[in-house]
Design an enzyme around this catalytic site. Structure first.
Site, short mmCIF file in Angstrom:
data_model
loop_
_atom_site.label_atom_id
_atom_site.label_comp_id
_atom_site.label_asym_id
_atom_site.label_seq_id
_atom_site.Cartn_x
_atom_site.Cartn_y
_atom_site.Cartn_z
N GLY A 1 37.29 35.20 37.66
CA GLY A 1 37.85 34.01 38.28
C GLY A 1 38.87 33.25 37.48
O GLY A 1 39.50 32.32 38.00
N PRO B 1 36.58 39.48 34.33
CA PRO B 1 37.93 39.10 34.73
C PRO B 1 38.63 40.24 35.47
O PRO B 1 38.48 41.40 35.13
CB PRO B 1 38.64 38.82 33.39
CG PRO B 1 37.92 39.68 32.41
CD PRO B 1 36.49 39.75 32.89
N ARG C 1 49.39 38.98 49.67
CA ARG C 1 48.95 37.67 49.18
C ARG C 1 49.72 36.49 49.78
O ARG C 1 49.10 35.49 50.15
CB ARG C 1 49.00 37.62 47.65
CG ARG C 1 48.04 38.64 46.98
CD ARG C 1 47.93 38.43 45.48
NE ARG C 1 47.28 37.18 45.17
CZ ARG C 1 47.88 36.08 44.79
NH1 ARG C 1 49.18 36.06 44.62
NH2 ARG C 1 47.20 34.98 44.58
N TYR D 1 47.03 34.22 51.62
CA TYR D 1 46.60 33.02 50.88
C TYR D 1 47.72 32.01 50.68
O TYR D 1 47.60 31.13 49.83
CB TYR D 1 46.09 33.39 49.48
CG TYR D 1 45.15 34.55 49.37
CD1 TYR D 1 43.84 34.46 49.85
CD2 TYR D 1 45.55 35.72 48.74
CE1 TYR D 1 42.97 35.53 49.71
CE2 TYR D 1 44.68 36.79 48.60
CZ TYR D 1 43.39 36.69 49.09
OH TYR D 1 42.53 37.75 48.94
N CYS E 1 56.46 43.91 61.88
CA CYS E 1 56.56 43.11 63.10
C CYS E 1 55.49 42.04 63.16
O CYS E 1 54.55 42.11 63.96
CB CYS E 1 56.49 44.01 64.32
SG CYS E 1 57.83 45.20 64.32
N TYR F 1 45.51 42.35 43.07
CA TYR F 1 45.37 42.15 44.52
C TYR F 1 46.70 42.43 45.25
O TYR F 1 47.01 41.82 46.26
CB TYR F 1 44.83 40.75 44.83
CG TYR F 1 43.54 40.47 44.09
CD1 TYR F 1 42.38 41.14 44.47
CD2 TYR F 1 43.49 39.62 42.99
CE1 TYR F 1 41.19 40.93 43.77
CE2 TYR F 1 42.30 39.41 42.29
CZ TYR F 1 41.15 40.07 42.68
OH TYR F 1 40.00 39.89 42.01
C1 LIG Z 1 36.50 39.38 42.65
C2 LIG Z 1 35.42 39.31 41.66
C3 LIG Z 1 35.72 39.23 40.29
C4 LIG Z 1 37.12 39.13 39.75
O1 LIG Z 1 37.74 37.95 40.12
P1 LIG Z 1 39.15 37.56 39.45
O2 LIG Z 1 39.48 36.27 40.07
O3 LIG Z 1 40.11 38.63 39.80
O4 LIG Z 1 38.93 37.45 37.98
C5 LIG Z 1 34.66 39.24 39.40
N1 LIG Z 1 33.38 39.32 39.82
C6 LIG Z 1 33.06 39.39 41.13
C7 LIG Z 1 31.64 39.48 41.53
C8 LIG Z 1 34.06 39.39 42.09
O5 LIG Z 1 33.74 39.45 43.39
#
Ligand SMILES: *Cc1c(COP(=O)(O)O)cnc(C)c1O
Length: 427
Positions: free
Chosen positions: A250, A288, A326, A330, A356, A385
């Site tokens: 995350g 990560p 993306r 998003y 389209c 992504y």
């Molecule tokens: C998507 C995900 C990640 C990676 O998230 P990032 O934002 O790309 O770092 C890590 N763990 C789990 C369980 C996820 O679903």
């Protein structure tokens, strides 16, 4: 414009004012001529450097970085990271197959997350003897126990708990609130660990959390891990000693580039986690995805047309939303730069693909350096992504991918052919 200093968060730069955009020492113009467009280009050097940032920031603590394969599941990238000692976070049986194909020796460094694992996926992972299953519900724990018993393999599990912390990010990629489908309510976790204490086939190995994606502050990570640590201490008092705490993924990047200091962000993140885990002596797992690969990648596209409709100017590229979704999904921002710069003032344009759908855009009302039909542009920060979420919508062949290591570029996925696309179909 992309920064060109040594501290740049991106590997893409113009070596000289008149030269083409490069990835490391390799010209994107040359790569596009050789491999065609749209083309994903990744810097192996930057991916490895990002991994090293985590290892340096957490040098004082037993840890394992488990790269989230879903961010970019290219076999060559999985192999690159496995060779540097990384583990992997997978969310499907397919991703497990990728790890086993690219780096079978890394099977013992795999954690398996995801809310809907099938019996077949669990069996495959049990047989591969992965490090840990991150279990997302009581029903899944029962299924895991049944499969483990059937295969006569003791299985290490962690409960993925939902810590109920709010992480400020896009609502589609926030996952740590009770209202989300992910994880087990942290208030239930203690009772579940207790209920399987001494189980013949289940070993309570850890606890995990993943609060969302593209989170740019360390605070929510610290808050979540404090709650986890509290749970770990309660369990220890009851004689259940967990060996790992998984902080999830995350960690976000700055898509607007600028002065983003990646190493500083990792250090800040590591400090927050380390502080929250005071007293915990087991192993810290991290997952990560984006942070390792996003800024290492660019999508190179050719301008097909520049079209004026009334007051608007559309730059139409040969890349589209099926190649990089993306922005459409998003409202994500990707910086767009010309591969070869032309003289002239920037113009306000929409950069769009040929699909389209009105949602098929990369940028709206964006000040873009002047471009003409036939020019190449690079969409930056597209390593995470991007290709992983690509599709064949509009019967478009997915891009080729190139990995740049030092001065060398290597094709890691050839462009799809119509034969690839039509192969599974029957008349
Ligand atoms: C998507 C995900 C990640 C990676 O998230 P990032 O934002 O790309 O770092 C890590 N763990 C789990 C369980 C996820 O679903």
């Amino acid at each position: 414009m992309t920064a060109e200093s040594a501290s740049s968060p991106r590997p893409f730069h113009y070596p000289q004012p008149g030269s083409a955009l490069h990835c490391g020492k390799v010209s994107l113009d040359a790569l596009a001529r050789r491999h065609g467009t749209p083309l994903y280009v990744y810097s192996a050097d930057q991916i490895v450097e990002r991994l090293r940032m985590f290892d340096e920031a957490l040098a004082g603590r037993d840890h394992l970085v488990c790269y989230a394969v879903k961010a970019n599941s290219a076999l060559a990238i999985v192999k690159l990271l496995a060779d540097k000692g990384a583990g992997f976070d997978i969310v499907s049986g397919g991703e497990l197959e990728r790890v086993l194909a690219a780096a079978p020796e890394a099977a013992g460094r795999v954690v398996f997350s995801g809310v809907g694992k099938t019996a077949a996926e669990i069996d495959r992972a049990l047989t591969a003897d992965i490090l840990e299953f991150n279990v997302e519900s009581e029903a899944e724990l029962e299924l895991l126990a049944a499969r483990a018993k059937k295969l006569k393999r003791k299985t290490r599990f962690a409960l993925r708990v939902n810590p109920d912390v709010f992480a400020e990010t896009h609502p589609y990629i926030s996952t740590g609130l009770r209202e989300h489908k992910f994880g087990i309510d942290i208030r239930r976790a203690l009772a579940i660990y207790r209920s399987v204490a001494g189980h013949r086939w289940l070993e309570p190995h850890g606890v995990s959390v993943h609060i969302g994606s593209q989170i740019r502050s360390a605070d929510p990570f610290g808050a979540a891990l404090e709650r986890l640590n509290k749970l770990v201490r309660q369990l220890r008092r009851e004689g259940i000693a967990l060996k790992s705490v998984d902080a999830g993924g995350g960690l976000g990047i700055d898509y607007h580039g600028g002065a983003f200091d990646a190493a500083a962000r990792v250090r800040e993140y590591a400090v927050a986690i380390d502080r929250a885990l005071e007293g915990f002596e087991g192993r810290l797992l991290l997952e990560p995805g984006r942070f390792l690969v996003a800024q290492a990648g660019a999508l190179v596209a050719r301008v097909l047309q520049v079209k004026r409709n009334g007051s608007k100017t559309f730059v139409i590229t040969d890349a589209a939303m099926n190649d990089l979704i993306r922005p459409a999904l998003y409202q994500a921002y990707h910086e767009i730069v010309p591969v070869k710069r032309r003289a002239g003032r920037p113009r306000t344009v929409d950069v769009v693909g040929p699909v389209c759908e009105t949602g098929d855009f990369f940028a709206r009302d964006r000040k873009l350096a002047p471009v003409e039909p036939g020019d190449l542009v690079a969409l930056l920060d597209a390593g995470a992504y991007g290709m992983a979420q690509s599709s064949n919508y509009n019967t478009r062949l997915r891009p080729a991918e190139v990995l740049v290591e030092g001065g060398k570029a290597r094709l890691i996925r050839r462009r799809e052919t119509m034969a690839d696309l039509l192969a599974p179909e029957m008349l």
